[in-house]
Design a protein around this motif. Structure first.
Motif, PDB file in Angstrom:
ATOM      1  N   UNK A   6      -8.025  -5.241  10.650  1.00  0.00           N
ATOM      2  CA  UNK A   6      -6.878  -4.659   9.658  1.00  0.00           C
ATOM      3  C   UNK A   6      -6.855  -4.554   8.276  1.00  0.00           C
ATOM      4  N   UNK A   7      -7.757  -5.530   7.668  1.00  0.00           N
ATOM      5  CA  UNK A   7      -8.148  -5.423   6.442  1.00  0.00           C
ATOM      6  C   UNK A   7      -9.010  -4.312   6.026  1.00  0.00           C
ATOM      7  N   UNK A   8      -9.865  -4.232   6.877  1.00  0.00           N
ATOM      8  CA  UNK A   8     -10.731  -2.909   6.672  1.00  0.00           C
ATOM      9  C   UNK A   8      -9.975  -1.513   6.860  1.00  0.00           C
ATOM     10  N   UNK A   9      -9.058  -1.498   7.593  1.00  0.00           N
ATOM     11  CA  UNK A   9      -8.411  -0.347   7.968  1.00  0.00           C
ATOM     12  C   UNK A   9      -7.471  -0.128   6.557  1.00  0.00           C
ATOM     13  N   UNK A  10      -6.927  -0.981   6.069  1.00  0.00           N
ATOM     14  CA  UNK A  10      -6.103  -0.926   4.711  1.00  0.00           C
ATOM     15  C   UNK A  10      -6.709  -0.975   3.506  1.00  0.00           C
ATOM     16  N   UNK A  11      -8.209  -1.260   3.551  1.00  0.00           N
ATOM     17  CA  UNK A  11      -8.801  -1.789   2.195  1.00  0.00           C
ATOM     18  C   UNK A  11      -8.569  -0.690   1.276  1.00  0.00           C
ATOM     19  N   UNK A  12      -8.623   0.613   1.273  1.00  0.00           N
ATOM     20  CA  UNK A  12      -8.473   1.714   0.298  1.00  0.00           C
ATOM     21  C   UNK A  12      -6.801   1.289  -0.332  1.00  0.00           C
ATOM     22  N   UNK A  34      -1.789  -4.545  -7.068  1.00  0.00           N
ATOM     23  CA  UNK A  34      -1.772  -5.643  -7.923  1.00  0.00           C
ATOM     24  C   UNK A  34      -2.023  -6.743  -7.002  1.00  0.00           C
ATOM     25  N   UNK A  35      -2.151  -8.002  -7.800  1.00  0.00           N
ATOM     26  CA  UNK A  35      -2.575  -9.398  -7.086  1.00  0.00           C
ATOM     27  C   UNK A  35      -1.242  -9.807  -6.127  1.00  0.00           C
ATOM     28  N   UNK A  36      -0.244  -9.455  -6.712  1.00  0.00           N
ATOM     29  CA  UNK A  36       1.063  -9.810  -6.061  1.00  0.00           C
ATOM     30  C   UNK A  36       1.213  -9.227  -4.787  1.00  0.00           C
ATOM     31  N   UNK A  37       0.854  -7.952  -4.795  1.00  0.00           N
ATOM     32  CA  UNK A  37       1.104  -7.183  -3.639  1.00  0.00           C
ATOM     33  C   UNK A  37      -0.044  -7.663  -2.546  1.00  0.00           C
ATOM     34  N   UNK A  38      -1.293  -7.897  -2.929  1.00  0.00           N
ATOM     35  CA  UNK A  38      -2.161  -7.993  -2.273  1.00  0.00           C
ATOM     36  C   UNK A  38      -1.746  -9.613  -1.595  1.00  0.00           C
ATOM     37  N   UNK A  39      -1.276 -10.426  -2.379  1.00  0.00           N
ATOM     38  CA  UNK A  39      -0.974 -11.845  -1.871  1.00  0.00           C
ATOM     39  C   UNK A  39       0.352 -11.797  -0.797  1.00  0.00           C
ATOM     40  N   UNK A  40       1.132 -10.940  -1.107  1.00  0.00           N
ATOM     41  CA  UNK A  40       2.373 -10.695  -0.175  1.00  0.00           C
ATOM     42  C   UNK A  40       1.708 -10.227   1.184  1.00  0.00           C
ATOM     43  N   UNK A  41       0.827  -9.357   0.967  1.00  0.00           N
ATOM     44  CA  UNK A  41       0.203  -8.823   2.208  1.00  0.00           C
ATOM     45  C   UNK A  41      -0.673  -9.548   2.956  1.00  0.00           C
ATOM     46  N   UNK A  42      -1.198 -10.363   2.213  1.00  0.00           N
ATOM     47  CA  UNK A  42      -1.936 -11.745   2.777  1.00  0.00           C
ATOM     48  C   UNK A  42      -1.052 -12.688   3.479  1.00  0.00           C
ATOM     49  N   UNK A  43      -0.152 -12.937   3.083  1.00  0.00           N
ATOM     50  CA  UNK A  43       0.995 -13.858   3.580  1.00  0.00           C
ATOM     51  C   UNK A  43       1.457 -13.436   4.913  1.00  0.00           C
ATOM     52  N   UNK A  44       1.679 -11.917   5.032  1.00  0.00           N
ATOM     53  CA  UNK A  44       2.032 -11.068   6.259  1.00  0.00           C
ATOM     54  C   UNK A  44       0.783 -11.460   7.425  1.00  0.00           C
TER      55      UNK A  44
END
Length: 179
Positions: free
Chosen positions: A99-105, A111-121
Motif C-alpha cells: 500500500x505504501x508503494x502504491x501511494x508513494x507518489x 507534509x509530515x502531518x499528512x504522512x503521519x495521519x496516513x501512517x496512523x491509519x
C-alpha cells in the motif's frame, strides 16, 4: 563513459562495500530495532510498531532500499520473536509495504502531518488485520486491547522514527550525489 571515450573503471572494493552498506542499511536497522525491542530489557510491544514505521518510511521515500523479500524477512523475524502465528507479521508488513508503494507518489509530496495521519491509519489497519489473523489462526477470540495499544505506540513512535530516518535518508542522498 570517461571523457576520452573509454569506459569508466570498475568501482573499487570500498565503493562496492559502500553501495552494499547503503542498500542493506534500512532492512538491517529495522531488524536491529525489532531484536532490541524483543530483549528482556526492551519493550516487546513496541517492536512491531517500530518495524511497521521503518517499512512504511522506506517504502515511501526509498522503495529500492526496502524490497518485498526484505519485508518478508522482517515479518518472519517479527513473528518468531513475538511467538505469533507464522504469517501474521509477514502478511501485515507485506500489505503495508504494498500500500505504501502504491501511494508513494502521493505520500512523498505531502507534509509530515499528512504522512503521519496516513501512517496512523496504516497502524490501525495493521492492528485490525493482525487481530483478525490471530483470531483465525489461533482458533480463539483474544482481547483486542493489546492490538490497539500496539497501534497507538506505533503512531506515537512514528515522529521520532521518521526524524531519525529522514536524517539518514538525507545523508544517503548526499553521499550518492558526491559519488
Amino acid at each position: 563513459m570517461a571523457a576520452t571515450g573509454q569506459p569508466d573503471p570498475a568501482p573499487g572494493l570500498l565503493r562496492r562495500l559502500d553501495l552494499m552498506g547503503r542498500a542493506a542499511f534500512p532492512t538491517t536497522l529495522a531488524a536491529l530495532l525489532l531484536i532490541l525491542a524483543a530483549t528482556p530489557a526492551g519493550l516487546p510491544v513496541l517492536g512491531p510498531g517500530l518495524t511497521l514505521a521503518c517499512v512504511f518510511f522506506w517504502s515511501v521515500f526509498r522503495p529500492a532500499a526496502m524490497p518485498a523479500p526484505a519485508v518478508f524477512g522482517l515479518g518472519l523475524l517479527q513473528d518468531l520473536l513475538a511467538f505469533a502465528p507464522l504469517g501474521q507479521g509477514v502478511l501485515t508488513l507485506l500489505l503495508a509495504h504494498g500500500a505504501a508503494i502504491r501511494f508513494r507518489r502521493f505520500l512523498a509530496r505531502q507534509s509530515f502531518a499528512v504522512v503521519w495521519i496516513i501512517f496512523c491509519v496504516f497502524a490501525l489497519a495493521a492492528s485490525v488485520l493482525g487481530y483478525a489473523l490471530q483470531v483465525v489462526l489461533g482458533w480463539q477470540v483474544v482481547p483486542a486491547s493489546p492490538g490497539l495499544v500496539q497501534a497507538g505506540l506505533a503512531a506515537g513512535a512514528y515522529p521520532a522514527v521518521a526524524a531519525v530516518l529522514t536524517r539518514v535518508h538525507e545523508g544517503m542522498q548526499r553521499a550518492e550525489a558526491l559519488a
